[in-house]
Scaffold this active site. Structure first.
Site, mmCIF file in Angstrom:
data_model
loop_
_atom_site.group_PDB
_atom_site.id
_atom_site.type_symbol
_atom_site.label_atom_id
_atom_site.label_comp_id
_atom_site.label_asym_id
_atom_site.label_seq_id
_atom_site.Cartn_x
_atom_site.Cartn_y
_atom_site.Cartn_z
ATOM 1 N N TRP A 123 -7.115 19.195 -5.295
ATOM 2 C CA TRP A 123 -6.126 18.331 -4.586
ATOM 3 C C TRP A 123 -4.735 18.718 -4.292
ATOM 4 O O TRP A 123 -4.496 18.267 -2.945
ATOM 5 C CB TRP A 123 -5.930 17.169 -5.449
ATOM 6 C CG TRP A 123 -7.172 16.189 -5.410
ATOM 7 C CD1 TRP A 123 -7.918 16.332 -6.899
ATOM 8 C CD2 TRP A 123 -7.660 15.405 -4.720
ATOM 9 N NE1 TRP A 123 -9.220 15.247 -6.448
ATOM 10 C CE2 TRP A 123 -8.703 14.780 -5.208
ATOM 11 C CE3 TRP A 123 -7.433 14.910 -3.460
ATOM 12 C CZ2 TRP A 123 -9.960 13.973 -4.426
ATOM 13 C CZ3 TRP A 123 -8.125 14.004 -2.688
ATOM 14 C CH2 TRP A 123 -9.483 13.495 -3.463
ATOM 15 N N ASP A 139 1.665 14.430 -7.889
ATOM 16 C CA ASP A 139 0.368 13.548 -7.647
ATOM 17 C C ASP A 139 -0.414 13.503 -9.000
ATOM 18 O O ASP A 139 -0.817 14.221 -9.585
ATOM 19 C CB ASP A 139 -0.619 14.347 -6.645
ATOM 20 C CG ASP A 139 -2.032 13.512 -6.532
ATOM 21 O OD1 ASP A 139 -1.932 12.565 -7.220
ATOM 22 O OD2 ASP A 139 -2.772 14.066 -5.836
ATOM 23 N N LYS A 192 -8.596 5.535 -10.550
ATOM 24 C CA LYS A 192 -9.197 6.370 -11.817
ATOM 25 C C LYS A 192 -8.623 5.694 -13.153
ATOM 26 O O LYS A 192 -9.477 5.709 -13.842
ATOM 27 C CB LYS A 192 -8.339 7.814 -11.690
ATOM 28 C CG LYS A 192 -8.466 8.465 -10.377
ATOM 29 C CD LYS A 192 -9.730 9.225 -10.066
ATOM 30 C CE LYS A 192 -9.794 9.716 -8.649
ATOM 31 N NZ LYS A 192 -8.846 10.390 -7.860
HETATM 32 C C1 LIG Z 1 -8.747 10.470 -6.290
HETATM 33 C C2 LIG Z 1 -7.684 11.523 -6.029
HETATM 34 C C3 LIG Z 1 -6.773 11.615 -4.774
HETATM 35 C C4 LIG Z 1 -7.615 10.834 -3.573
HETATM 36 O O1 LIG Z 1 -7.581 9.398 -3.680
HETATM 37 P P1 LIG Z 1 -7.739 8.463 -2.444
HETATM 38 O O2 LIG Z 1 -7.444 7.122 -3.013
HETATM 39 O O3 LIG Z 1 -9.261 8.612 -2.325
HETATM 40 O O4 LIG Z 1 -6.995 8.844 -1.375
HETATM 41 C C5 LIG Z 1 -5.753 12.349 -4.692
HETATM 42 N N1 LIG Z 1 -5.433 12.921 -5.719
HETATM 43 C C6 LIG Z 1 -5.812 13.055 -6.870
HETATM 44 C C7 LIG Z 1 -5.289 14.034 -7.816
HETATM 45 C C8 LIG Z 1 -7.133 12.415 -7.074
HETATM 46 O O5 LIG Z 1 -7.743 12.462 -8.177
#
Ligand SMILES: *Cc1c(COP(=O)(O)O)cnc(C)c1O
Length: 357
Positions: free
Chosen positions: A95, A169, A193
């Site tokens: 990521w 993030d 998530k």
């Molecule tokens: C799932 C995830 C994303 C991406 O998210 P989207 O909603 O699919 O754009 C970004 N960063 C991390 C750490 C993730 O687990």
């Protein structure tokens, strides 16, 4: 999603609190939805202990869109007038690697540290990061969902000699542990998530970082515009906000983030303990960097992978297959996964080892 939340949403689907409407049918500016929105924001602020000088923004586009939206808003923070500025990246997995690539379209980027050569199995010590003098921000992915790597604490950039803001993030571990906001300028995450359904993106940003967007930044993605309009510059993802709001209430009933953290520690210890117990399974991540949310593991004998997955499915253990870029298995044990779910997985793993070891 917590089962309790899904049941409540089902119950309220056709008629929310006697209003004669479902949430999807409401105007986002009507008093009913306003009350849902305000409660969701206040509950989230309380749960994450977000200080008063930070704005909470409910946006769309997911974590991936934020990979562009963050540089569009923050890269010029410390740049000379008219410049696009620069940002530093600590690359600890798939990521953060994606974030770096996307940001490079909008500003100068520097890799301050990377564990790519090590196969993304540890977090480079903060004392070794090569932070640049002019960077506007330093980007970290504090839980690498695919690689199963989690920062157990946040770096103090000032103490490392950097004037940059810390951007995290926290998509895949938000609300699973407290956040030390004194170290953070901006945090972003997709809701799907740990907070609610897909379609909602959370941004928490310190107020003084607003108003520095590049001229090319789309208005709907300009944090200042979004903040000035209470996240209603354009129509927000109303149903996803409502669902996330139900999850926030559920989290409060569980005892809040501190209680979730204690549970998540217990869940993770149980699962890693089972993986480490014998040589049958293995996880290659350095102990101090192991994620409590996403636990990748491998069968030493990979020829047994298909049998393991077939048996898991038959035992009601779903979505255990590892990400395609890593292989093996991965258990995502987010907030809504009860300890019973982890106990069931561990029991299955032990049984499988007995019959195939
Ligand atoms: C799932 C995830 C994303 C991406 O998210 P989207 O909603 O699919 O754009 C970004 N960063 C991390 C750490 C993730 O687990």
């Amino acid at each position: 999603m917590p089962a309790e939340v899904l049941a409540q949403a089902a119950h309220e689907m056709l008629d929310w609190h006697g209003s004669g409407m479902g949430v999807m049918e409401m105007s986002h500016r009507g008093k009913e939805f306003q009350s849902i929105y305000e409660a969701a924001e206040a509950d989230l602020r309380e749960l994450l202990a977000v200080p008063a000088n930070f704005k909470i923004l409910f946006m769309q586009g997911g974590g991936l869109a934020e990979n562009a939206i963050v540089p569009l808003n923050l890269s010029a923070l410390r740049a000379p007038a008219g410049g696009t500025g620069s940002a530093d990246f600590v690359v600890t997995g798939s990521w953060s690697e994606k974030s770096l690539k996307e940001a490079s379209k909008y500003c100068q980027t520097t890799v301050a540290a990377s564990d790519k050569a090590g196969g993304f199995t540890s977090i480079p010590a903060a004392s070794t990061w090569q932070l640049s003098d002019q960077a506007s921000y330093v980007h970290l992915c504090t839980n690498e969902t695919i690689n199963g790597i989690e920062f157990q604490s946040l770096p103090d950039l000032k103490a490392l000699g950097s004037q940059a803001e810390l951007v995290i993030d926290f998509s895949s571990h938000v609300a699973s542990r407290p956040v030390d906001w004194s170290k953070v300028g901006l945090a972003f995450g997709g809701a799907q998530k740990n907070l609610g359904p897909a379609g909602l993106t959370l941004v928490v940003v310190r107020e003084d970082l607003l108003g520095h967007a590049l001229p090319i930044c789309p208005s709907a993605f300009n944090y200042k515009t979004v903040a000035d309009n209470g996240s209603m510059y354009n129509t927000p993802p109303t149903y996803a906000i409502y669902m996330a709001g139900l999850v926030f209430q559920w989290l409060k009933r569980q005892g809040g983030v501190a209680a979730m953290e204690a549970r998540n520690i217990a869940k993770a210890e149980l699962l890693y303990g089972a993986i480490d117990a014998t040589g049958f399974y293995m996880n290659g991540v350095a102990r101090g960097a192991r994620s409590r949310m996403n636990v990748p593991f491998f069968l030493r004998n990979e020829a047994l992978n298909d049998a393991f997955l077939t048996g898991a499915k038959a035992a009601g253990l779903l979505q255990v297959k590892g990400h395609k870029s890593v292989g093996g298995m991965r258990a995502s044990i987010y907030n809504a996964m009860p300890i019973e779910g982890v106990q069931a997985l561990v029991q299955y793993m032990q049984e499988f080892e007995r019959t195939h070891g």
